[in-house]
Design a protein around this motif. Structure first.
Motif, PDB file in Angstrom:
ATOM      1  N   GLU A  74       0.821  -1.206   0.000  1.00  0.00           N
ATOM      2  CA  GLU A  74       0.000   0.000   0.000  1.00  0.00           C
ATOM      3  C   GLU A  74       0.864   1.270   0.000  1.00  0.00           C
ATOM      4  O   GLU A  74       0.522   2.267  -0.646  1.00  0.00           O
ATOM      5  N   GLN A  75       1.995   1.205   0.706  1.00  0.00           N
ATOM      6  CA  GLN A  75       2.867   2.381   0.751  1.00  0.00           C
ATOM      7  C   GLN A  75       3.543   2.625  -0.609  1.00  0.00           C
ATOM      8  O   GLN A  75       3.712   3.772  -1.023  1.00  0.00           O
ATOM      9  N   ILE A  76       3.901   1.569  -1.285  1.00  0.00           N
ATOM     10  CA  ILE A  76       4.467   1.707  -2.639  1.00  0.00           C
ATOM     11  C   ILE A  76       3.439   2.349  -3.565  1.00  0.00           C
ATOM     12  O   ILE A  76       3.768   3.250  -4.354  1.00  0.00           O
ATOM     13  N   GLU A  77       2.188   1.932  -3.461  1.00  0.00           N
ATOM     14  CA  GLU A  77       1.120   2.515  -4.286  1.00  0.00           C
ATOM     15  C   GLU A  77       0.922   3.998  -3.953  1.00  0.00           C
ATOM     16  O   GLU A  77       0.643   4.814  -4.833  1.00  0.00           O
ATOM     17  N   PHE A  78       1.082   4.347  -2.680  1.00  0.00           N
ATOM     18  CA  PHE A  78       0.926   5.740  -2.269  1.00  0.00           C
ATOM     19  C   PHE A  78       2.053   6.602  -2.865  1.00  0.00           C
ATOM     20  O   PHE A  78       1.822   7.730  -3.315  1.00  0.00           O
ATOM     21  N   VAL A  79       3.267   6.051  -2.886  1.00  0.00           N
ATOM     22  CA  VAL A  79       4.400   6.758  -3.497  1.00  0.00           C
ATOM     23  C   VAL A  79       4.127   6.999  -4.985  1.00  0.00           C
ATOM     24  O   VAL A  79       4.392   8.088  -5.517  1.00  0.00           O
ATOM     25  N   LYS A  80       3.563   5.985  -5.644  1.00  0.00           N
ATOM     26  CA  LYS A  80       3.241   6.125  -7.080  1.00  0.00           C
ATOM     27  C   LYS A  80       2.269   7.289  -7.308  1.00  0.00           C
ATOM     28  O   LYS A  80       2.416   8.059  -8.261  1.00  0.00           O
ATOM     29  N   LYS A  81       1.269   7.415  -6.423  1.00  0.00           N
ATOM     30  CA  LYS A  81       0.294   8.501  -6.561  1.00  0.00           C
ATOM     31  C   LYS A  81       0.976   9.862  -6.439  1.00  0.00           C
ATOM     32  O   LYS A  81       0.667  10.796  -7.193  1.00  0.00           O
ATOM     33  N   ILE A  82       1.912   9.976  -5.491  1.00  0.00           N
ATOM     34  CA  ILE A  82       2.609  11.254  -5.297  1.00  0.00           C
ATOM     35  C   ILE A  82       3.489  11.569  -6.499  1.00  0.00           C
ATOM     36  O   ILE A  82       3.537  12.709  -6.980  1.00  0.00           O
ATOM     37  N   LEU A  83       4.158  10.544  -7.023  1.00  0.00           N
ATOM     38  CA  LEU A  83       4.981  10.727  -8.238  1.00  0.00           C
ATOM     39  C   LEU A  83       4.112  11.129  -9.426  1.00  0.00           C
ATOM     40  O   LEU A  83       4.452  12.055 -10.175  1.00  0.00           O
ATOM     41  N   ASP A  84       2.985  10.441  -9.597  1.00  0.00           N
ATOM     42  CA  ASP A  84       2.087  10.732 -10.723  1.00  0.00           C
ATOM     43  C   ASP A  84       1.553  12.165 -10.652  1.00  0.00           C
ATOM     44  O   ASP A  84       1.311  12.804 -11.680  1.00  0.00           O
ATOM     45  N   ALA A  85       1.372  12.665  -9.416  1.00  0.00           N
ATOM     46  CA  ALA A  85       0.872  14.029  -9.238  1.00  0.00           C
ATOM     47  C   ALA A  85       1.969  15.069  -9.449  1.00  0.00           C
ATOM     48  O   ALA A  85       1.685  16.272  -9.484  1.00  0.00           O
ATOM     49  N   GLY A  86       3.229  14.611  -9.552  1.00  0.00           N
ATOM     50  CA  GLY A  86       4.340  15.524  -9.823  1.00  0.00           C
ATOM     51  C   GLY A  86       4.969  16.163  -8.609  1.00  0.00           C
ATOM     52  O   GLY A  86       5.707  17.141  -8.737  1.00  0.00           O
ATOM     53  N   PHE A  87       4.704  15.616  -7.422  1.00  0.00           N
ATOM     54  CA  PHE A  87       5.229  16.227  -6.204  1.00  0.00           C
ATOM     55  C   PHE A  87       6.366  15.417  -5.569  1.00  0.00           C
ATOM     56  O   PHE A  87       6.654  15.560  -4.384  1.00  0.00           O
ATOM     57  N   ALA A  88       6.995  14.552  -6.353  1.00  0.00           N
ATOM     58  CA  ALA A  88       8.133  13.789  -5.855  1.00  0.00           C
ATOM     59  C   ALA A  88       9.074  13.509  -7.015  1.00  0.00           C
ATOM     60  O   ALA A  88       8.706  13.642  -8.182  1.00  0.00           O
ATOM     61  N   TYR A  89      10.303  13.144  -6.699  1.00  0.00           N
ATOM     62  CA  TYR A  89      11.292  12.837  -7.728  1.00  0.00           C
ATOM     63  C   TYR A  89      12.152  11.658  -7.272  1.00  0.00           C
ATOM     64  O   TYR A  89      12.288  11.392  -6.072  1.00  0.00           O
ATOM     65  N   ILE A  90      12.715  10.963  -8.259  1.00  0.00           N
ATOM     66  CA  ILE A  90      13.563   9.787  -8.002  1.00  0.00           C
ATOM     67  C   ILE A  90      15.020  10.214  -8.096  1.00  0.00           C
ATOM     68  O   ILE A  90      15.415  10.933  -9.016  1.00  0.00           O
ATOM     69  N   ALA A  91      15.799   9.781  -7.121  1.00  0.00           N
ATOM     70  CA  ALA A  91      17.224  10.097  -7.110  1.00  0.00           C
ATOM     71  C   ALA A  91      17.992   8.865  -6.635  1.00  0.00           C
ATOM     72  O   ALA A  91      17.919   8.498  -5.461  1.00  0.00           O
ATOM     73  N   ASP A  92      18.682   8.202  -7.586  1.00  0.00           N
ATOM     74  CA  ASP A  92      19.519   7.041  -7.269  1.00  0.00           C
ATOM     75  C   ASP A  92      18.750   5.971  -6.490  1.00  0.00           C
ATOM     76  O   ASP A  92      19.227   5.427  -5.505  1.00  0.00           O
ATOM     77  N   GLY A  93      17.521   5.688  -6.921  1.00  0.00           N
ATOM     78  CA  GLY A  93      16.740   4.612  -6.304  1.00  0.00           C
ATOM     79  C   GLY A  93      15.887   5.040  -5.133  1.00  0.00           C
ATOM     80  O   GLY A  93      15.017   4.289  -4.682  1.00  0.00           O
ATOM     81  N   SER A  94      16.126   6.233  -4.588  1.00  0.00           N
ATOM     82  CA  SER A  94      15.285   6.767  -3.523  1.00  0.00           C
ATOM     83  C   SER A  94      14.263   7.722  -4.129  1.00  0.00           C
ATOM     84  O   SER A  94      14.476   8.278  -5.208  1.00  0.00           O
ATOM     85  N   VAL A  95      13.142   7.910  -3.429  1.00  0.00           N
ATOM     86  CA  VAL A  95      12.112   8.845  -3.877  1.00  0.00           C
ATOM     87  C   VAL A  95      11.934   9.908  -2.801  1.00  0.00           C
ATOM     88  O   VAL A  95      11.723   9.578  -1.623  1.00  0.00           O
ATOM     89  N   GLU A 149       2.961  14.379   6.796  1.00  0.00           N
ATOM     90  CA  GLU A 149       1.758  13.599   6.511  1.00  0.00           C
ATOM     91  C   GLU A 149       0.745  14.413   5.710  1.00  0.00           C
ATOM     92  O   GLU A 149       0.168  13.930   4.728  1.00  0.00           O
ATOM     93  N   ILE A 150       0.509  15.646   6.159  1.00  0.00           N
ATOM     94  CA  ILE A 150      -0.446  16.517   5.456  1.00  0.00           C
ATOM     95  C   ILE A 150      -0.007  16.713   4.006  1.00  0.00           C
ATOM     96  O   ILE A 150      -0.812  16.601   3.068  1.00  0.00           O
ATOM     97  N   ALA A 151       1.282  16.990   3.815  1.00  0.00           N
ATOM     98  CA  ALA A 151       1.801  17.239   2.467  1.00  0.00           C
ATOM     99  C   ALA A 151       1.656  16.002   1.586  1.00  0.00           C
ATOM    100  O   ALA A 151       1.187  16.081   0.441  1.00  0.00           O
ATOM    101  N   GLN A 152       2.026  14.836   2.099  1.00  0.00           N
ATOM    102  CA  GLN A 152       1.931  13.593   1.314  1.00  0.00           C
ATOM    103  C   GLN A 152       0.494  13.291   0.904  1.00  0.00           C
ATOM    104  O   GLN A 152       0.204  12.994  -0.256  1.00  0.00           O
ATOM    105  N   SER A 153      -0.412  13.368   1.911  1.00  0.00           N
ATOM    106  CA  SER A 153      -1.804  13.014   1.640  1.00  0.00           C
ATOM    107  C   SER A 153      -2.437  13.990   0.660  1.00  0.00           C
ATOM    108  O   SER A 153      -3.170  13.589  -0.255  1.00  0.00           O
ATOM    109  N   THR A 154      -2.154  15.286   0.847  1.00  0.00           N
ATOM    110  CA  THR A 154      -2.712  16.296  -0.055  1.00  0.00           C
ATOM    111  C   THR A 154      -2.170  16.124  -1.470  1.00  0.00           C
ATOM    112  O   THR A 154      -2.907  16.237  -2.457  1.00  0.00           O
ATOM    113  N   ALA A 155      -0.867  15.822  -1.574  1.00  0.00           N
ATOM    114  CA  ALA A 155      -0.245  15.619  -2.888  1.00  0.00           C
ATOM    115  C   ALA A 155      -0.836  14.404  -3.596  1.00  0.00           C
ATOM    116  O   ALA A 155      -1.117  14.448  -4.799  1.00  0.00           O
ATOM    117  N   ALA A 156      -1.048  13.317  -2.849  1.00  0.00           N
ATOM    118  CA  ALA A 156      -1.540  12.080  -3.456  1.00  0.00           C
ATOM    119  C   ALA A 156      -3.021  12.144  -3.804  1.00  0.00           C
ATOM    120  O   ALA A 156      -3.452  11.600  -4.819  1.00  0.00           O
TER     121      ALA A 156
END
Length: 494
Positions: free
Chosen positions: A133-154, A255-262
């Motif tokens: 579920e957490q991996i899926e949540f990261v995908k939502k944040i990436l899809d929304a454009g509020f995260a970036y990948i750097a050397d395997g970390s997000v 938490e607020i930022a992640q949830s709002t972004a996703a």
């Protein structure tokens, strides 16, 4: 349903009338412990605070789903994005599997919570059990454009998020201030900005706990688990999120930022935070090494780093609970033996009053001042869980009970029933204090022995054997007992 219940919302910085999203139902999420060591007094405070909230909401007729998580992965040292996982570090030092550490300290935590009369939550999810579920949540944040990948970390892109939303609204920080106060840590050059935070971390070879993901073999960020599990079990919007005041920043802010972004919107309507337990004005915590475990409180053994005894005696779990509830949950509580001893005496006064209630003979009318106890307690609870005011009302009622028991006032049968009901509802069911009928086998035997001694003393007095009567009274007094002769016989207290 009670429409007068007001709670202090950290987000708006004011008391607000509580209105649930779904009438008759409440969704509540509280940050639970990171289980890499024994629970201490600082862990007891949020557990007791939100246990009282849970109890009170249920007493108002709400159906409550209470979720309290267990952090068993992803919480790195110093609450940072670098360093060793706190549980993995403990496992390495003790040569155990990480989940052995988790299970051991979780069992102890549950034992301590039962002793403190803290009700179990409706759901107790583990971070390690919600990796997918957490991996899926990261995908939502990436899809929304509020995260970036750097050397395997997000990493969460705080600056980009802040262009659309407001990062810092819970803690009251602005981004410029956050940047100024963000520590530069070695190995963080892969971040775009030092205040960005990890939502997925690539595991280094020495890292014990890791899972496959689209980005790397790694593990979720500490903040991510609560956004994921809160929305999984309570929905994309829910009523209350609670925790200690030390979690406001960065944990709850993130938490607020992640949830709002996703999700495109905020999830929590009311943020509630209990204040800290302090020792000599400094926060009690594992990271500071100044904590006293609950087990040490219960058995009375604790030495500080200098080898000095910190505890003058053992304190029962109910004394600890009473000590915490004597202060409002948003006030600091400073530990001292004197304060705990005062709490012990205060709890004994309430228990004595409850015990004497059953011995009072009802009168035709009431002359003791016992009017409106239930309403006063209700008003105090409605005012942002004002437990110290509830306790003060119970103390006032105790004085009236003692006057009646001593024959200096009277209480009618109806008012006796009302007093018993109020003490049971507010003292036991809502505050969770064990005031009556909670004796162990040992204490029952102890009370039985005392009653036997008082019977022997009564028989001696009846036989006019004053020497024996006085010897029993004086010997008990020397041991710390108070013997009070009433019109209905002798009573004792310690």
């Amino acid at each position: 349903m009670d429409n007068n219940f007001r709670i202090y919302n950290t987000l708006t910085r004011k008391k607000e009338v509580f209105k649930p999203i779904h009438p008759g139902h409440v969704g509540m999420y509280v940050c639970g412990p990171t289980v890499y060591g024994p629970a201490h007094l600082g862990h007891a405070r949020p557990a007791i605070t939100f246990d009282v909230l849970f109890r009170y909401l249920k007493s108002l007729g709400y159906k409550v789903r209470y979720v309290r998580n267990i952090t068993d992965v992803g919480h790195l040292e110093h609450d940072a994005d670098e360093g060793e996982d706190k549980i993995a570090k403990k496992a390495r030092l003790e040569q155990l599997e990480p989940m052995e550490v988790v299970q051991h300290y979780l069992t102890l935590y549950h034992d301590d919570m039962r002793a403190l009369n803290v009700l179990p939550p409706s759901i107790e999810p583990h971070a390690s059990g919600h990796i997918i579920e957490q991996i899926e949540f990261v995908k939502k944040i990436l899809d929304a454009g509020f995260a970036y990948i750097a050397d395997g970390s997000v990493y969460f892109d705080v600056e980009k998020y802040n262009r659309t939303y407001h990062y810092g609204k819970l803690s009251g920080r602005d981004l410029e201030n956050t940047l100024t106060n963000t520590r530069e840590l070695d190995g963080q050059t892969e971040k775009h900005n030092p205040y960005d935070f990890a939502i997925w971390k690539k595991a280094q070879p020495e890292h014990i706990m890791h899972w496959p993901s689209p980005w790397s073999e790694g593990f979720p960020g500490w903040h991510l688990e609560c956004s994921t599990m809160g929305t999984k079990y309570l929905g994309e919007e829910f009523d209350i999120h609670g925790g200690g005041m030390d979690l406001i920043f960065p944990h709850h802010e993130c938490e607020i930022a992640q949830s709002t972004a996703a999700l495109g919107h905020e999830t929590v309507h009311y943020w509630m935070h209990n204040n800290m337990i302090t020792i000599n004005g400094q926060k009690m915590g594992k990271s500071l090494g100044n904590f006293i475990t609950l087990e040490e409180f219960f058995n009375g053994s604790h030495k500080n780093a200098q080898g000095d005894e910190m505890l003058a005696q053992a304190y029962t779990p109910m004394t600890i609970r009473f000590f915490i509830l004597q202060a409002h949950y948003r006030s600091t509580v400073d530990f001292s033996n004197e304060a705990l001893q005062a709490a012990e005496k205060g709890l004994a006064r309430l228990r004595d009053a409850v015990a004497r209630l059953d011995k009072i003979q009802p009168a035709d009318k009431t002359t003791a001042d016992v009017d409106g106890l239930r309403q006063k307690c209700q008003e105090a609870m409605d005012d942002d869980l004002n437990t110290p005011i509830v306790i003060s009302h119970l103390f006032d009622a105790s004085k009236a009970i003692n006057l009646a028991a001593d024959g200096k006032a009277t209480i009618s049968a109806a008012d006796l029933d009302e007093l018993k009901s109020a003490f049971h509802t507010y003292g036991e069911e809502i505050l969770g204090l064990q005031l009556a009928g909670a004796q162990s086998d040992n204490s029952k035997a102890f009370a039985g022995a005392m009653d036997l001694l008082l019977q022997l003393r009564a028989q001696a007095k009846k036989n006019k054997d004053w020497a024996t009567s006085d010897q029993i009274r004086d010997s008990l007094a020397a041991l710390g007992f108070t013997i009070k002769d009433t019109k209905d016989g002798a009573e004792w207290s310690l």
